[in-house]
Design a protein around this motif. Structure first.
Motif, mmCIF file in Angstrom:
data_model
loop_
_atom_site.group_PDB
_atom_site.id
_atom_site.type_symbol
_atom_site.label_atom_id
_atom_site.label_comp_id
_atom_site.label_asym_id
_atom_site.label_seq_id
_atom_site.Cartn_x
_atom_site.Cartn_y
_atom_site.Cartn_z
ATOM 1 N N PRO A 144 49.107 73.212 57.582
ATOM 2 C CA PRO A 144 50.399 72.542 57.786
ATOM 3 C C PRO A 144 51.355 72.800 56.625
ATOM 4 C CG PRO A 144 48.742 70.962 57.086
ATOM 5 C CD PRO A 144 48.014 72.260 57.317
ATOM 6 N N LEU A 145 52.643 72.686 56.908
ATOM 7 C CA LEU A 145 53.681 72.855 55.895
ATOM 8 C C LEU A 145 54.376 71.518 55.697
ATOM 9 C CD1 LEU A 145 55.432 74.688 54.064
ATOM 10 C CD2 LEU A 145 56.888 75.100 56.061
ATOM 11 N N ASP A 146 54.257 70.958 54.499
ATOM 12 C CA ASP A 146 54.852 69.663 54.195
ATOM 13 C C ASP A 146 56.347 69.833 53.925
ATOM 14 O OD1 ASP A 146 55.535 67.144 53.376
ATOM 15 O OD2 ASP A 146 54.113 67.031 51.720
ATOM 16 N N LEU A 147 57.169 69.226 54.785
ATOM 17 C CA LEU A 147 58.628 69.293 54.632
ATOM 18 C C LEU A 147 59.218 67.930 54.322
ATOM 19 C CD1 LEU A 147 59.464 71.734 57.582
ATOM 20 C CD2 LEU A 147 59.475 72.245 55.129
ATOM 21 N N GLY A 148 58.374 67.019 53.849
ATOM 22 C CA GLY A 148 58.813 65.653 53.604
ATOM 23 C C GLY A 148 59.882 65.518 52.542
ATOM 24 N N ASP A 149 59.991 66.495 51.641
ATOM 25 C CA ASP A 149 61.032 66.433 50.613
ATOM 26 C C ASP A 149 62.416 66.734 51.185
ATOM 27 O OD1 ASP A 149 59.203 65.808 48.655
ATOM 28 O OD2 ASP A 149 58.954 67.883 47.971
ATOM 29 N N TYR A 150 62.455 67.272 52.412
ATOM 30 C CA TYR A 150 63.727 67.723 52.952
ATOM 31 C C TYR A 150 64.102 67.064 54.281
ATOM 32 C CZ TYR A 150 62.260 71.414 49.730
ATOM 33 O OH TYR A 150 61.804 72.096 48.632
ATOM 34 N N ALA A 189 63.003 64.149 57.639
ATOM 35 C CA ALA A 189 62.282 62.938 58.029
ATOM 36 C C ALA A 189 61.195 63.269 59.045
ATOM 37 C CB ALA A 189 63.266 61.927 58.619
ATOM 38 N N ALA A 190 60.239 62.353 59.173
ATOM 39 C CA ALA A 190 59.200 62.485 60.191
ATOM 40 C C ALA A 190 59.832 62.575 61.575
ATOM 41 C CB ALA A 190 58.242 61.300 60.118
ATOM 42 N N ASP A 247 59.221 75.121 70.466
ATOM 43 C CA ASP A 247 59.999 73.896 70.265
ATOM 44 C C ASP A 247 59.035 72.751 70.031
ATOM 45 O OD1 ASP A 247 62.913 74.569 70.797
ATOM 46 O OD2 ASP A 247 61.935 75.465 72.549
ATOM 47 N N ALA A 248 59.225 72.018 68.938
ATOM 48 C CA ALA A 248 58.322 70.919 68.596
ATOM 49 C C ALA A 248 59.046 69.985 67.640
ATOM 50 C CB ALA A 248 57.036 71.464 67.980
ATOM 51 N N GLN A 249 58.296 69.075 67.014
ATOM 52 C CA GLN A 249 58.873 68.181 66.016
ATOM 53 C C GLN A 249 57.864 67.960 64.900
ATOM 54 O OE1 GLN A 249 59.656 64.838 68.630
ATOM 55 N NE2 GLN A 249 57.907 63.713 67.777
ATOM 56 N N LEU A 250 58.373 67.615 63.710
ATOM 57 C CA LEU A 250 57.494 67.326 62.585
ATOM 58 C C LEU A 250 56.616 66.137 62.928
ATOM 59 C CD1 LEU A 250 59.961 67.697 59.548
ATOM 60 C CD2 LEU A 250 58.550 69.456 60.630
ATOM 61 N N ASP A 251 55.430 66.101 62.359
ATOM 62 C CA ASP A 251 54.530 64.992 62.658
ATOM 63 C C ASP A 251 54.923 63.752 61.868
ATOM 64 O OD1 ASP A 251 53.552 65.288 60.056
ATOM 65 O OD2 ASP A 251 51.736 66.334 60.683
ATOM 66 N N ALA A 252 54.100 62.728 61.920
ATOM 67 C CA ALA A 252 54.427 61.447 61.299
ATOM 68 C C ALA A 252 54.499 61.527 59.786
ATOM 69 C CB ALA A 252 53.400 60.392 61.714
ATOM 70 N N GLU A 253 53.919 62.602 59.210
ATOM 71 C CA GLU A 253 53.978 62.790 57.758
ATOM 72 C C GLU A 253 54.987 63.878 57.393
ATOM 73 O OE1 GLU A 253 50.066 63.487 56.280
ATOM 74 O OE2 GLU A 253 49.231 61.662 57.173
ATOM 75 N N ALA A 254 55.875 64.182 58.329
ATOM 76 C CA ALA A 254 56.931 65.188 58.129
ATOM 77 C C ALA A 254 56.361 66.561 57.823
ATOM 78 C CB ALA A 254 57.894 64.748 57.018
ATOM 79 N N ARG A 255 55.265 66.888 58.506
ATOM 80 C CA ARG A 255 54.647 68.199 58.333
ATOM 81 C C ARG A 255 54.880 69.050 59.571
ATOM 82 N NH1 ARG A 255 48.503 67.067 57.016
ATOM 83 N NH2 ARG A 255 48.789 66.111 59.074
#
Length: 699
Positions: free
Chosen positions: A75-81, A83-84, A99-107
């Motif tokens: 996974p790629l953590d994008l939480g610094d940029y 939102a979940a 097409d998708a969305q970041l998970d609950a941890e913004a990954r």
């Protein structure tokens, strides 16, 4: 301004304030050194106000960059940029979409194929570089887990063939590749082929190039592409016959004279090539178009530098007229528009060397080599050269790469080449790094990265400063390793890393995890009075007898390097007895290690020829996946290619091999040694020959 504020700024931009030297002793960079390096990095720090402003600049290093790297299936953590649950779209290289969305941890999670893909998220668009777990490796080449392949190393400029005009070329390389393959070699590693300065033939070190994106046209073999008739016509028209013959007979390369003659020959060939509708013109045009802006800028640099040199102007672009210092200016465009024929000439030279190198690699593979050519990637490029001019935002032109004092060089080293800017790389999506990798993976089965520790950190020294007054600058190691693995697989080429010198703790583990082979040199593989037995060598590094910066095995055994060090003033005559005593102990220790490995036992005392034979078999017995044997040791030569720390006092990069490439391995001495290595790598292949001194052995 306190030292603490200075240290805080240095750490924020990636400078190592504290480090450990080669002897395991902690060191700290002095504040004045930090100030000079920070200034060169673009972070003024002469006052508290400047430091505060520079700290704000450093904080922007954490902004979202235009390219992000990730390992496949991680996974790629994008939480610094973001939102979940932020929606996103990925357009894959093959044109399909996700097409998708970041998970609950913004990954960003889920499977993505390796490659470069476009990510659109919120109001941003960026590139995802998805990397395989490791580089393309020897295991992938041979199809099993424990490779035992071998090859040769050669300084390309040193190769000979009739009609070469005094300088090794790609046709001589073809001939050596076929000869080595016929004897069972799977690889031929060569010295760097990076582009030099056509307007300044006095600069010819392959490790101080103008650009690592393009190649040295002096090593082109025009007849291999254009035909012998075209070559002879051009030689006749240019009146070069006697001069080329004279250059070919010289014992050492005369680089300035050879460069002048080759450039004159290439100009004659270029005129003939475009004077009529040559059938290869379409291939040339395709090559030039594929080279794009990078090739155009390199050609522009060559023409600009030559034009300024003719009028007595400065050669380094930093001192050019202001309007010419940036390749994107209108003044440069106007100059180029008026120099179409000159630009085409330099593109013609790059086309010749590219196609010649492709031919050499194809010849190696067709002859049976599993890898073929292994290219050499220098650690940096000249700060006044083409690559630094065209990629100014991504290179540090006012800092020199080097090494701190260590057991090999007690004064430290300054190599006079510039390094990438970590900040500039990140800001530009690692463009300069990726294009450099692609240029060097082209037409090669592998790439050796000189001073591979530079992927993690480099010792950088301000201008006009002693080498010990530098500091380590850290690089985005994981990003660089991922991009290296990705490009390695795309090229189906292995990666070797020269990891000699001061190696940071844990760095070897990083190389191993990415299947990048380190490097072990017989002359260094000892602890005090004991050389390591073959079984104690690692299976994660290539094995070799020596390198271009070290004595040959014959030279080491006979102490030629120690004699040179006194002659060149690198060692005082008073200290010479100490080094001679140390060498005597190492000779005795190596003899013991070779004797312990030999079956049947060696006859003692060892002469030079038997020492070389036994050393080659010894390396072959190690678990190293790859053994690379220098041609100089195959032939038993005494003199080394380069003595570090010298310029003109030793004939660096000028020695030629004592025979034509096509027949170089035909002698009894070479045949015996290659048979020893072949048998040691594959004991079931044939009975081991009896080592004996050859009458033709130079040693």
């Amino acid at each position: 301004m306190s030292d603490a504020e200075l240290v805080s700024l240095a750490q924020a931009v990636g400078l190592a304030v504290d480090w450990t030297d080669a002897n395991g002793r902690p060191q700290r960079v002095a504040p004045p050194v930090l100030q000079r390096i920070l200034q060169a990095l673009g972070y003024p720090c002469a006052s508290p106000a400047q430091i505060a402003e520079s700290q704000q600049h450093a904080a922007r290093l954490h902004d979202l960059p235009p390219l992000l790297t990730l390992d496949q299936q991680q996974p790629l953590d994008l939480g610094d940029y973001f939102a979940a649950d932020t929606p996103y779209r990925i357009e894959l290289e093959d044109g399909s979409r996700v097409d998708a969305q970041l998970d609950a941890e913004a990954r960003l999670s889920g499977y993505l194929p390796i490659g470069y893909h476009r990510l659109d998220i919120a109001d941003r668009s960026l590139t995802l570089a998805v990397a395989p777990a490791h580089c393309y490796a020897l295991q992938d080449v041979v199809g099993h887990a424990r490779p035992r392949v071998w090859g040769l190393t050669a300084q390309l400029y040193a190769l000979r063939r009739p009609g070469d005009g005094g300088l090794g070329d790609t046709l001589a390389l073809e001939q050596l590749a076929r000869a080595a393959a016929a004897r069972g070699a799977d690889a031929l590693a060569i010295s760097p082929l990076h582009a030099q300065f056509s307007a300044d033939p006095q600069r010819f070190s392959p490790y101080s190039p103008s650009s690592r994106l393009f190649r040295n046209v002096l090593h082109s073999a025009p007849a291999s592409l254009l035909g012998e008739t075209a070559l002879q016509n051009a030689i006749r028209d240019a009146g070069l016959g006697p001069e080329l013959q004279r250059l070919e007979q010289l014992p050492l390369i005369d680089w300035p004279a050879a460069a002048r003659a080759k450039q004159q020959l290439l100009r004659s060939l270029c005129r003939d090539f475009f004077a009529a509708a040559h059938p290869l013109q379409a291939d040339f045009e395709a090559f030039r178009q594929a080279g794009g802006e990078a090739l155009e800028n390199h050609c522009r640099f060559e023409v600009l530098q030559a034009d300024l040199a003719r009028s007595g102007g400065p050669q380094g672009w930093q001192a050019w007229p202001t309007e010419l210092r940036d390749p994107s200016t209108a003044a440069v465009a106007r100059f180029a528009a008026a120099q179409g024929e000159a630009l085409r000439f330099h593109a013609f030279g790059q086309w010749l060397i590219d196609r010649g190198l492709a031919r050499a690699q194809q010849a190696a593979r067709d002859a049976g080599m599993g890898l073929g050519l292994i290219a050499d990637l220098a650690v940096g490029a000249d700060s006044g050269g083409s690559q630094a001019w065209s990629r100014q935002d991504e290179l540090l032109a006012t800092l020199s790469v080097g090494a701190p004092p260590d057991i090999l060089n007690r004064a430290g080293q300054a190599w006079g080449v510039s390094a990438f800017s970590p900040e500039g790389l990140r800001r530009n999506g690692f463009r300069a790094f990726i294009e450099m990798l692609r240029a060097n993976f082209a037409h090669a089965g592998g790439v050796r990265i000189d001073h591979v520790m530079g992927l993690m950190r480099l010792w950088l020294i301000p201008a006009d400063t002693p080498p010990d007054q530098g500091a380590y600058l850290h690089y985005p190691l994981q990003d660089l390793l991922r991009l290296l693995a990705l490009e390695s697989w795309r090229a189906r080429a292995v990666v070797l890393g020269e990891d000699l010198g001061t190696v940071p703790a844990g760095f070897g583990d990083q190389l191993q995890a990415r299947r990048i082979l380190g490097m072990r040199v017989l002359q260094f593989e000892h602890e005090q009075a004991r050389f390591k037995a073959p079984r104690d060598w690692p299976d994660t590094a290539l094995a070799t007898t020596t390198t271009h910066d070290l004595p040959t095995m014959a030279g080491w055994w006979l102490g030629r390097d120690l004699d040179w060090h006194v002659r060149l003033g690198l060692t005082s005559p008073e200290d010479q007895p100490t080094y001679l005593d140390e060498r005597a102990r190492h000779r005795q220790a190596l003899c013991q290690a070779l004797q312990d490995d030999a079956d049947p036992p060696l006859q003692t005392p060892l002469d030079t020829a038997t020492l070389i034979d036994a050393s080659i078999a010894f390396l072959g017995h190690t678990p190293a996946p790859l053994v690379l044997l220098p041609v100089e040791d195959v032939l038993g030569l005494e003199e080394q290619a380069n003595v570090p720390g010298t310029l003109d006092s030793h004939p660096n990069w000028r020695r030629r091999l004592p025979g034509a490439s096509a027949e170089l391995l035909d002698g009894d001495c070479a045949e015996r040694r290659l048979a020893l290595l072949r048998e040691a790598r594959n004991p079931t292949a044939r009975p081991q020959p009896t080592a004996q001194k050859d009458a033709n052995d130079d040693a």
